[in-house]
Design a protein around this motif. Structure first.
Motif, PDB file in Angstrom:
ATOM      1  N   GLY A  62       0.900  -1.276  -0.057  1.00  0.00           N
ATOM      2  CA  GLY A  62       0.110   0.032  -0.060  1.00  0.00           C
ATOM      3  C   GLY A  62       0.703   1.331   0.042  1.00  0.00           C
ATOM      4  N   GLY A  63       0.454   2.088  -0.739  1.00  0.00           N
ATOM      5  CA  GLY A  63       1.119   3.563  -1.062  1.00  0.00           C
ATOM      6  C   GLY A  63       2.325   3.552  -1.894  1.00  0.00           C
ATOM      7  N   MET A  64       2.814   2.286  -2.462  1.00  0.00           N
ATOM      8  CA  MET A  64       3.947   2.368  -3.337  1.00  0.00           C
ATOM      9  C   MET A  64       3.479   2.332  -4.742  1.00  0.00           C
ATOM     10  N   ARG A  65       4.333   2.780  -5.499  1.00  0.00           N
ATOM     11  CA  ARG A  65       4.097   2.790  -6.860  1.00  0.00           C
ATOM     12  C   ARG A  65       4.147   1.519  -7.509  1.00  0.00           C
ATOM     13  N   ALA A  66       3.417   1.107  -8.695  1.00  0.00           N
ATOM     14  CA  ALA A  66       3.479  -0.164  -9.131  1.00  0.00           C
ATOM     15  C   ALA A  66       3.007  -0.346 -10.608  1.00  0.00           C
ATOM     16  N   VAL A  67       3.456  -1.522 -11.162  1.00  0.00           N
ATOM     17  CA  VAL A  67       2.702  -1.662 -12.652  1.00  0.00           C
ATOM     18  C   VAL A  67       1.360  -2.012 -12.380  1.00  0.00           C
ATOM     19  N   ILE A  68       0.682  -1.806 -13.134  1.00  0.00           N
ATOM     20  CA  ILE A  68      -0.724  -2.410 -12.886  1.00  0.00           C
ATOM     21  C   ILE A  68      -1.032  -3.462 -14.057  1.00  0.00           C
ATOM     22  N   HIS A  69      -1.259  -4.334 -13.691  1.00  0.00           N
ATOM     23  CA  HIS A  69      -1.658  -5.006 -12.470  1.00  0.00           C
ATOM     24  C   HIS A  69      -0.717  -5.915 -11.886  1.00  0.00           C
ATOM     25  N   TYR A  70      -1.090  -6.164 -10.706  1.00  0.00           N
ATOM     26  CA  TYR A  70      -0.028  -6.690  -9.633  1.00  0.00           C
ATOM     27  C   TYR A  70      -1.152  -7.655  -8.962  1.00  0.00           C
ATOM     28  N   PHE A  71      -0.865  -8.873  -8.833  1.00  0.00           N
ATOM     29  CA  PHE A  71      -1.743  -9.784  -8.262  1.00  0.00           C
ATOM     30  C   PHE A  71      -1.327 -11.334  -7.857  1.00  0.00           C
TER      31      PHE A  71
ATOM     32  N   TYR B 161       8.639  -3.774  -5.163  1.00  0.00           N
ATOM     33  CA  TYR B 161       9.689  -4.681  -5.408  1.00  0.00           C
ATOM     34  C   TYR B 161       9.583  -5.644  -6.871  1.00  0.00           C
ATOM     35  N   GLY B 162       8.342  -6.092  -6.891  1.00  0.00           N
ATOM     36  CA  GLY B 162       7.904  -6.880  -7.986  1.00  0.00           C
ATOM     37  C   GLY B 162       8.006  -6.020  -9.215  1.00  0.00           C
ATOM     38  N   SER B 163       7.421  -4.871  -9.012  1.00  0.00           N
ATOM     39  CA  SER B 163       7.201  -3.810 -10.244  1.00  0.00           C
ATOM     40  C   SER B 163       8.766  -3.365 -10.647  1.00  0.00           C
ATOM     41  N   ALA B 164       9.736  -3.290  -9.589  1.00  0.00           N
ATOM     42  CA  ALA B 164      10.980  -2.856  -9.988  1.00  0.00           C
ATOM     43  C   ALA B 164      11.667  -3.726 -10.912  1.00  0.00           C
ATOM     44  N   PHE B 165      11.749  -4.802 -10.630  1.00  0.00           N
ATOM     45  CA  PHE B 165      12.227  -5.894 -11.467  1.00  0.00           C
ATOM     46  C   PHE B 165      11.573  -6.281 -12.752  1.00  0.00           C
ATOM     47  N   THR B 166      10.039  -6.028 -12.697  1.00  0.00           N
ATOM     48  CA  THR B 166       9.354  -6.078 -14.086  1.00  0.00           C
ATOM     49  C   THR B 166       9.820  -4.776 -15.172  1.00  0.00           C
TER      50      THR B 166
ATOM     51  N   ARG C 210      13.149   5.302  -5.386  1.00  0.00           N
ATOM     52  CA  ARG C 210      12.745   4.060  -4.537  1.00  0.00           C
ATOM     53  C   ARG C 210      11.260   3.953  -4.097  1.00  0.00           C
ATOM     54  N   VAL C 211      10.529   4.385  -5.038  1.00  0.00           N
ATOM     55  CA  VAL C 211       9.094   4.386  -4.578  1.00  0.00           C
ATOM     56  C   VAL C 211       8.337   3.167  -5.211  1.00  0.00           C
ATOM     57  N   PHE C 212       9.152   2.246  -5.927  1.00  0.00           N
ATOM     58  CA  PHE C 212       8.318   1.101  -6.588  1.00  0.00           C
ATOM     59  C   PHE C 212       8.326   0.020  -5.737  1.00  0.00           C
TER      60      PHE C 212
ATOM     61  N   THR D 287      12.115   9.568 -17.959  1.00  0.00           N
ATOM     62  CA  THR D 287      10.860   9.659 -17.208  1.00  0.00           C
ATOM     63  C   THR D 287      10.899   8.758 -16.225  1.00  0.00           C
ATOM     64  N   VAL D 288      11.381   7.435 -16.283  1.00  0.00           N
ATOM     65  CA  VAL D 288      11.229   6.282 -15.619  1.00  0.00           C
ATOM     66  C   VAL D 288      12.409   6.297 -14.559  1.00  0.00           C
ATOM     67  N   ASP D 289      13.592   6.690 -14.834  1.00  0.00           N
ATOM     68  CA  ASP D 289      14.828   6.363 -14.061  1.00  0.00           C
ATOM     69  C   ASP D 289      14.567   7.073 -12.862  1.00  0.00           C
ATOM     70  N   PRO D 290      14.010   8.595 -12.854  1.00  0.00           N
ATOM     71  CA  PRO D 290      13.850   9.177 -11.706  1.00  0.00           C
ATOM     72  C   PRO D 290      12.623   8.299 -10.379  1.00  0.00           C
ATOM     73  N   LEU D 291      12.046   7.589 -11.167  1.00  0.00           N
ATOM     74  CA  LEU D 291      11.171   6.870 -10.138  1.00  0.00           C
ATOM     75  C   LEU D 291      11.937   5.584  -9.636  1.00  0.00           C
ATOM     76  N   PHE D 292      13.016   5.089 -10.231  1.00  0.00           N
ATOM     77  CA  PHE D 292      13.809   4.027  -9.647  1.00  0.00           C
ATOM     78  C   PHE D 292      14.598   4.641  -8.520  1.00  0.00           C
ATOM     79  N   ASP D 293      15.216   5.921  -8.836  1.00  0.00           N
ATOM     80  CA  ASP D 293      15.928   6.713  -7.977  1.00  0.00           C
ATOM     81  C   ASP D 293      15.043   7.184  -6.655  1.00  0.00           C
TER      82      ASP D 293
END
Length: 195
Positions: free
Chosen positions: A31-40, A190-195, A186-188, A178-184
């Motif tokens: 909850g509260g973290m950024r993620a790809v959609i969908h995560y299930f 964990y499953g989304s970060a390696f997806t 650290r808001v993703f 646009t994507v690198d700052p999201l990794f920097d």
């Protein structure tokens, strides 16, 4: 349990954009973290068939099971078909019920016409929530379909609510600037970060 994270990428005339969202605090995971959609988490599915006047349950082949789960969650999380959650929680599912949903039929047609691709990107273990996670890319290559999907999004309860109609779902250009700052940041999840 086996989890899945699916990066939905929409192709437009001059760009590819990934759908991202902020997970609701009502969810069990991140909850509260950024993620790809969908995560299930994967739901068991199968079908019944009649043998000598008796119905017998038959488990689906793995590739059909995975595709059906991905399409179920695509409908549920992006288009607010929360009735699919109830179906999944109270019985083993026959995936044929999915095709009654227009977005499921449309996605299946796109995949069959090769106007969309579903690819497995990899596999990993999430040590924090104890799940094995399969990562996928769902690339919508048809520009008209991409526009229709983007305009029809209505995130369900798993998406953190914000004032706009899509909740916290946003299209982010799939470019490193646009994507690198999201990794920097650290808001993703964990499953989304390696997806």
């Amino acid at each position: 349990s086996i989890a899945a994270s699916v990066a939905v990428v929409l192709e437009f005339d001059d760009s590819r954009e990934i759908l991202l969202h902020t997970r609701s605090h009502e969810t069990v995971t991140y909850g509260g973290m950024r993620a790809v959609i969908h995560y299930f988490g994967m739901a068991p599915m199968g079908e019944t068939r009649t043998l000598r006047a008796k119905e017998q349950w038959r488990t689906l082949p793995n590739d059909v099971l995975v595709e059906a789960n991905i399409i179920k969650e695509y409908c549920e999380e992006l288009f607010s078909y929360d009735d699919l959650i109830l179906d999944a929680n109270f019985k083993m599912l026959n995936p044929n019920w999915l095709w009654a949903k227009p977005q499921a039929r449309d996605l299946r047609d796109l995949l069959n016409a090769r106007k969309a691709e579903l690819r497995c990107l990899g596999f990993g273990f999430d040590g924090l929530n104890g799940s094995a996670t399969l990562s996928f890319l769902l690339l919508i290559k048809d520009h008209n379909a991409s526009h229709a999907i983007a305009q029809g999004i209505s995130g369900n309860w798993e998406v953190d609510s914000t004032p706009n109609s899509q909740g916290s779902i946003e299209l982010v250009p799939l470019r490193h600037e646009t994507v690198d700052p999201l990794f920097d940041a650290r808001v993703f999840s964990y499953g989304s970060a390696f997806t």
